[in-house]
Design a protein around this motif. Sequence first.
Motif, PDB file in Angstrom:
ATOM      1  N   TYR A 197       0.835  -1.194   0.000  1.00  0.00           N
ATOM      2  CA  TYR A 197       0.000   0.000   0.000  1.00  0.00           C
ATOM      3  C   TYR A 197       0.874   1.250   0.000  1.00  0.00           C
ATOM      4  N   THR A 198       0.302   2.359  -0.438  1.00  0.00           N
ATOM      5  CA  THR A 198       0.905   3.656  -0.216  1.00  0.00           C
ATOM      6  C   THR A 198       0.224   4.289   0.997  1.00  0.00           C
ATOM      7  N   ALA A 199       0.918   5.174   1.686  1.00  0.00           N
ATOM      8  CA  ALA A 199       0.375   5.816   2.883  1.00  0.00           C
ATOM      9  C   ALA A 199       0.483   7.331   2.737  1.00  0.00           C
ATOM     10  N   GLU A 200      -0.650   8.006   2.849  1.00  0.00           N
ATOM     11  CA  GLU A 200      -0.685   9.472   2.828  1.00  0.00           C
ATOM     12  C   GLU A 200      -1.214   9.964   4.171  1.00  0.00           C
ATOM     13  N   PHE A 201      -0.586  11.024   4.696  1.00  0.00           N
ATOM     14  CA  PHE A 201      -0.906  11.493   6.042  1.00  0.00           C
ATOM     15  C   PHE A 201      -1.606  12.845   5.996  1.00  0.00           C
ATOM     16  N   TYR A 202      -2.557  13.004   6.917  1.00  0.00           N
ATOM     17  CA  TYR A 202      -3.374  14.210   6.989  1.00  0.00           C
ATOM     18  C   TYR A 202      -3.545  14.628   8.447  1.00  0.00           C
ATOM     19  N   GLY A 203      -3.921  15.890   8.630  1.00  0.00           N
ATOM     20  CA  GLY A 203      -4.252  16.395   9.956  1.00  0.00           C
ATOM     21  C   GLY A 203      -5.664  16.936   9.974  1.00  0.00           C
TER      22      GLY A 203
END
Length: 359
Positions: A197-203
């Motif tokens: 998987y790819t992982a994208e981070f958010y707040g």
Amino acid sequence: MVTNDAGGQAFNPSLWRQRRAFVLEILRDHAVTSVMDYGCGEGALLSVLTQASCVDGITQLIGLDLSNTALGLCAKACEPWQVDYDNLRESPLEINLYQGDATVPDKRLAGSDAIVCCEVIEHLQPHQVRVMLPILLSDYQPQLLVVTTPNIEYNINFPELRYDTPEQQLRNDDHKFEWTRHEFETWCRNGAQTYGYTAEFYGIGKLNHPVVDIDVGYCTQACVFTRSSIAQPRTNLSQTPHVSFKHIIFPWYNFPDKPEDEAIEELSDIISTMTLVTTSPEALSSATLNWCETWSWDQVMDSPPSPTVLSNEESHATIVHCDVSFEDVWNVLRVRQLCRTRERLRDFLEKLPQAHIIK
């Protein structure tokens, strides 16, 4: 316990609303048709996903929780309302709720396009968290996984929690831990790399007037896992340990198509009602479209179109003729039920006398 306030200041909109809006936006962007809420609680997310206009095309929902009490409230929140019988969906919607341990796999939970795990992992023991990603990403293999959890660094804005002191407390009495951004990102990246998987981070969530002026991120941290490789064959996923709690089927429009001449006649009546409204000359200045509430109008235009005035001398009334677009007509639920496809609607429109439709 921290609620929606910090030092007399509040999140606006409330933090839980911001989290839910974030999840819904991600689900819409990926055009998912099936969603599992892993740790569904009282149904705050699932009950919204039952609304046909919320995320288009959803036909399958699954909820898992350990609490029978929470599942009972979730089931009640997800039951169809009278409006769902009066305005039938275009496609079926099936909901399955299960009672069970989130750290134990069940083959019935595999196959959803998306899994949402919102504010769940911090309620688990560390040894349970270690098996979460193997279950979610390897056993269940969704195209999309959304995980949210508190960012402990942001707790410096909650003075009552005494962050980074020997008396430090967590946001909720039931939290077993709260991670820093580095800890959360390390856990997510390791799982993403291991399972393709790819992982994208958010707040999510910031106070308008934080207590400190240093960068501590957002109140909630989130990761969106997206499958980047072909799923590997599932292994040892043959057990069904969870208890089936509730099975809900929403009513939907599964009647045979009307004969073409009858469908066109009804479509003509709908469009006539949409575009024509009779009013007195005195009320002409405030004339607008006469929307019919029973059509479940989903998207009203920002401003009504300019009317064309036709006088009716005999009745001393005025006919206000308003143009509507193809999308205006398609957005009427009954029209979609009659035509089922945009192509069929276009074909019917070609056979109508109305000239005030923008094709």
